[in-house]
Design an enzyme around this catalytic site. Structure first.
Site, mmCIF file in Angstrom:
data_model
loop_
_atom_site.group_PDB
_atom_site.id
_atom_site.type_symbol
_atom_site.label_atom_id
_atom_site.label_comp_id
_atom_site.label_asym_id
_atom_site.label_seq_id
_atom_site.Cartn_x
_atom_site.Cartn_y
_atom_site.Cartn_z
ATOM 1 N N CYS A 99 0.571 -1.102 -0.019
ATOM 2 C CA CYS A 99 0.166 -0.096 0.036
ATOM 3 C C CYS A 99 0.941 1.432 -0.067
ATOM 4 O O CYS A 99 2.006 1.209 0.248
ATOM 5 C CB CYS A 99 -0.916 -0.125 1.130
ATOM 6 S SG CYS A 99 0.113 0.200 2.959
ATOM 7 N N CYS B 97 3.422 1.507 2.754
ATOM 8 C CA CYS B 97 4.732 0.911 2.577
ATOM 9 C C CYS B 97 5.691 1.629 1.628
ATOM 10 O O CYS B 97 6.766 1.627 2.206
ATOM 11 C CB CYS B 97 4.485 -0.470 1.975
ATOM 12 S SG CYS B 97 3.242 -1.410 2.743
ATOM 13 N N ASP C 149 -1.128 -29.302 1.977
ATOM 14 C CA ASP C 149 -0.195 -29.230 2.553
ATOM 15 C C ASP C 149 -0.380 -28.991 4.087
ATOM 16 O O ASP C 149 -1.516 -28.399 4.212
ATOM 17 C CB ASP C 149 1.042 -28.393 2.151
ATOM 18 C CG ASP C 149 2.172 -28.423 3.029
ATOM 19 O OD1 ASP C 149 2.767 -29.382 3.301
ATOM 20 O OD2 ASP C 149 2.955 -27.339 3.243
ATOM 21 N N ASP D 295 2.757 -24.405 0.725
ATOM 22 C CA ASP D 295 3.487 -23.148 0.706
ATOM 23 C C ASP D 295 5.042 -23.452 0.873
ATOM 24 O O ASP D 295 5.690 -22.599 0.770
ATOM 25 C CB ASP D 295 3.106 -22.553 2.201
ATOM 26 C CG ASP D 295 3.574 -23.433 3.463
ATOM 27 O OD1 ASP D 295 3.482 -24.530 3.252
ATOM 28 O OD2 ASP D 295 3.828 -22.994 4.416
ATOM 29 N N ASP E 48 6.714 -28.367 -1.507
ATOM 30 C CA ASP E 48 5.296 -28.467 -2.322
ATOM 31 C C ASP E 48 5.277 -27.869 -3.802
ATOM 32 O O ASP E 48 4.794 -28.432 -4.540
ATOM 33 C CB ASP E 48 4.304 -27.501 -1.683
ATOM 34 C CG ASP E 48 4.089 -27.793 -0.280
ATOM 35 O OD1 ASP E 48 4.055 -29.201 0.001
ATOM 36 O OD2 ASP E 48 4.019 -27.052 0.647
#
Lengths: 740, 56
Positions: free
Chosen positions: A49, A52, A455, A633, A637
């Site tokens: 945003c 930031c 996962d 994640d 994976d």
């Protein structure tokens, strides 16, 4: 969240992204120097945003000597130039201390052809739009002046139109001509062949008509055709580029620098790609390994959760092998590089991804299937119309005009807009709920899935252990937290999180694999494993535990659990009620996985899966005829995700998993329901759009082949069909629409 | 109606001006960071108002 109350809280002040706690590495090997000016390209993660933007740019600009610091919020790339003694490391440290992830980005590695293509399409679209508007201005006066306008004036109007259309067709149409020519050379037919044919034929017959002083010229139609088509093409390219940008970010992940120790024992920063097998490397505390290495010195604990999925750290001693992606939690480790960076596990996974991508490309988009039906239909119709009129009327000019008007009015605009507009609108709707879609056709694939593989760590669970409150442990918590604050161990951190802020005990020492100890006011405190506090028996408790002993008092036990997300159970239940199969595929210990499976009522689960066995498992399911959605994640994976029919990653996932997934969600696991709902809606809308385009053609073709089409009718019909398709797609963004 | 001899070139010229502006914007990177541009407008310099007034 306390983010709003505390302006200098870590990470995004709007709470759109979690703060990134990862250690930044030394980027000095990536600084470019020209004429005393230093230049560094960075990739900042977690900036979402305006807050930031100002935080990051403000912090970097405040450093002495910085000339420019500009962050591109759309793709997270930041470019900094400065003069003087400032080091690259100070810059990354200042960004990382704000709670953002930051890594070096070698600018030259991205000769982003996709961005150039997108910009060219945008410019082509602008030119076509300009030409279409101006020709329409002239055409309308011709159409309005039927019967009144003199033929000389009309011819002038047509001539001016032609003069505008000629460069516009050449410039904007070149994308289509090139692609059509390439397809024809390979004896294929794609969408661009009928488009090019229609545009070229319409333009040349119009030139002929203008010179002959005829009443009908199709200059407006052929430019407008290009304009509408370029809108679809541009939207498509933009969605595609986002997907490519994600892949580039994966490359940036490998652009890490490592600390190399030379023969004299001096340590210096080096680019990971310059490391060869046998080099000595130093892995500092908190640093993530980039290269597989064999440890020769040091004793520490490493977090391998990204590599294996195991939630608890492992102890590493000299002789052990450390894989890229592991994080060193304890003392510095020295090791020998086993392979070059390009051969490390990370790159192996990247190669698995590529293999998966190729398999995925076998998927045929709905749009492509529609085109393969459309092309032969239109061309046969136009050819038949030409021949019939030639035979019946015997006039070549009339026959050509009718064939051309057929080609124009069966305009593929609606067809070309049908899919991209629906995809753009759907991805906009998902974006509002914190879901970032990476490719347009992902929606089509997600809509078709019937089985979801989850996962465990970080996907179904929060990914960090949490303290289970107990009566005995509550009293000891503040004391234990004083020790725990000195450690990076996940359990220590969980303890600190439960205890809240406080002071750190002085002179805490850490024994790898055992625990912490400190002397406070003459009392000897120990925090760690059961054997560390002198308890022999393996306590019957399940899940990770910590023991705390103050002096000679009986040790107190802290128990931890990696809790599932609060919305996980409800989401799983709803998925099941939708008739979608659910299973867990985890690299963690069987006990941990089965506990969670029982808790979430998931019948099928697999534990201790390696990245390879995860991929194999998915391959088996795929061959069993299931359309899989993989949600994961970790690094482990990523390979499996690339094999799945579609894949999703949570916002806190490892970069590589985000890069390979079709969408990244940030708002809890229930986002999966929203993704499924929206993709079904998008697919339905796309099919409706193709249906509308087909109906339109069924009406337009008879009018065209019977010779009733004038340029005015062609213009109205073309815009109307494109508008209808676009408006229909916009319905996706309507809130609270019941799914049919 | 001879006025269209001037009007058509004028109309085309104005349109061309817009097109030139668009081409400039597209090729000079104005559309590279749409999210950033939308947010930058909201960023205020965090300086106390009093200082600003006394300085000027």
């Amino acid at each position: 969240m306390t983010a709003l109350a505390a302006p200098h809280a870590d990470g995004c002040p709007s709470g759109l992204a979690p703060p990134d706690g990862s250690q930044q590495d030394d980027v000095s090997a990536f600084v470019r120097r020209t004429k005393g000016v230093n230049h560094l390209d960075l990739l900042v993660r977690g900036a979402k945003c305006g807050g930031c933007l100002s935080k990051i740019e403000g912090a970097v600009n405040a450093l002495s000597g910085v000339d420019t610091a500009r962050l591109n919020l759309s793709n997270g790339r930041m470019s900094v130039t400065w003069q003087g003694a400032l080091t690259g490391h100070q810059i990354t440290t200042s960004i990382a201390s704000l709670g953002y992830g930051v890594s070096a980005y070698s600018g030259e590695a991205v000769a982003s052809t996709e961005q150039t293509e997108e910009r060219q399409l945008l410019i082509a679209m602008g030119v076509a739009g300009f030409a279409a508007a101006n020709i329409m201005l002239l055409s309308i006066s011709v159409w309005a002046g039927v019967g009144e306008m003199g033929s000389a004036t009309r011819q002038t109007m047509h001539a001016i139109s032609g003069l505008i259309a000629f460069p516009a067709v050449l410039f904007s149409g070149r994308h289509f001509f090139k692609s059509a020519w390439a397809a024809l050379k390979h004896r294929h037919v794609n969408m661009d062949v009928p488009i090019s044919l229609a545009v070229i034929l319409a333009f040349s017959t119009s030139v002929w008509e203008t010179m002959a002083g005829g009443p009908h010229a199709y200059f407006d139609a052929c430019v407008m055709l290009l304009f509408f088509l370029l809108i679809g093409r541009f939207l498509d390219a933009r969605l595609r580029r986002r997907a490519y940008a994600a892949a580039h970010d994966l490359a940036a992940l490998q652009n890490r620098s490592v600390t190399r120790i030379d023969q004299t024992g001096a340590a210096s920063a080096a680019r990971a790609e310059n490391i060869t097998a046998g080099d000595q490397l130093l892995l500092a505390s908190g640093e993530r390994a980039v290269i597989d290495m064999q440890i020769i010195h040091g004793d520490s604990e490493v977090d391998e959760s990204m590599v294996t999925g195991e939630s608890l750290p492992n102890r590493i001693l000299p002789g052990a092998t450390l894989y890229a992606g592991s994080v060193n939690l304890g003392q510095p480790l020295t090791g020998t590089a086993l392979k070059a960076a390009s051969d490390s596990v990370l790159s192996d996974i990247a190669r698995m991804l590529e293999a998966g991508e190729q398999r995925k490309s076998a998927y045929r988009k709905i749009a492509d299937r529609a085109v393969s039906l459309y092309v032969p239909f239109v061309h046969t119709t136009a050819a038949l119309a030409f021949l019939s009129w030639l035979v019946i009327g015997g006039d070549v000019r009339v026959a050509i005009m009718i064939a051309v008007s057929t080609l124009i009015i069966t305009c593929p605009c609606a067809l070309a807009l049908a899919a991209p507009v629906a995809q753009v609108v759907a991805s906009g709707r998902l974006f509002k709920s914190g879901i970032y879609l990476k490719s347009g056709d992902a929606l089509e694939r997600i809509a078709a899935i019937d089985h979801i593989v989850f996962d465990k760590t970080g996907t179904l669970t929060i990914g960090a252990p949490q303290l289970i409150e107990g009566d005995a442990s509550a009293a000891a918590l503040p004391e234990a937290a004083r020790l725990a604050r000195a450690s990076r161990h996940p359990l220590s951190r969980a303890l600190v999180a439960a205890a809240g802020p406080g002071d750190i005990a002085p002179s805490v020492t850490e024994q790898s694999g055992l625990g912490l100890e400190a002397d406070i006011d003459g009392v000897h405190y120990r925090l760690g494993s059961a054997e560390w506090v002198g308890i022999d028996k393996r306590s019957a408790s399940d899940g990770p535990t910590l023991w705390f002993a103050a002096g000679d008092a009986a040790p107190v036990q802290f128990r931890f659990i990696d809790k599932p997300h609060s919305d996980a159970a409800a989401t799983i239940r709803q998925l099941k009620s939708m008739g979608i199969g659910v299973e867990i595929l985890s690299g963690d210990k069987p006990q941990a996985v089965s506990t969670l499976a029982v808790q979430l009522e998931i019948e099928t689960w697999t534990a201790e899966a390696t990245p390879q066995s995860k991929a194999d498992h998915l391959e088996t399911l795929r061959q069993a005829g299931k359309s899989l959605l993989m949600v994961g994640d970790g690094l482990n994976d990523a390979g499996a995700m690339s094999l799945a029919y579609a894949s999703l990653a949570p916002g806190g996932a490892m970069d590589i998993s985000q890069a390979v997934s079709d969408a990244v969600y940030s708002g809890g696991i229930s986002s999966i329901l929203e993704i499924l709902k929206t993709s079904k809606l998008a697919r339905q809308t796309m099919l409706q759009n193709f249906g509308l385009a087909a109906v339109y053609n069924l009406i337009a073709v008879p009018i065209a082949v019977t010779g009733h089409v004038t340029p005015l009718i062609a213009a109205i019909a073309m815009s109307a069909s494109s508008l209808i398709v676009t408006l229909n797609a916009l319905r996706i963004s309507l809130p609270k629409r019941a799914t049919a | 109606m001879t006025v269209i001899i001037y009007l058509i070139p004028v109309a085309l010229g104005l349109g061309g001006l817009g097109l030139a502006g668009f081409l400039w914007a597209a090729s000079s990177g104005q559309f590279d960071d749409p999210d950033g541009a939308a947010n930058r407008i909201l960023i205020d310099e965090d300086v106390p108002l009093v200082d600003k007034i006394t300085k000027t």
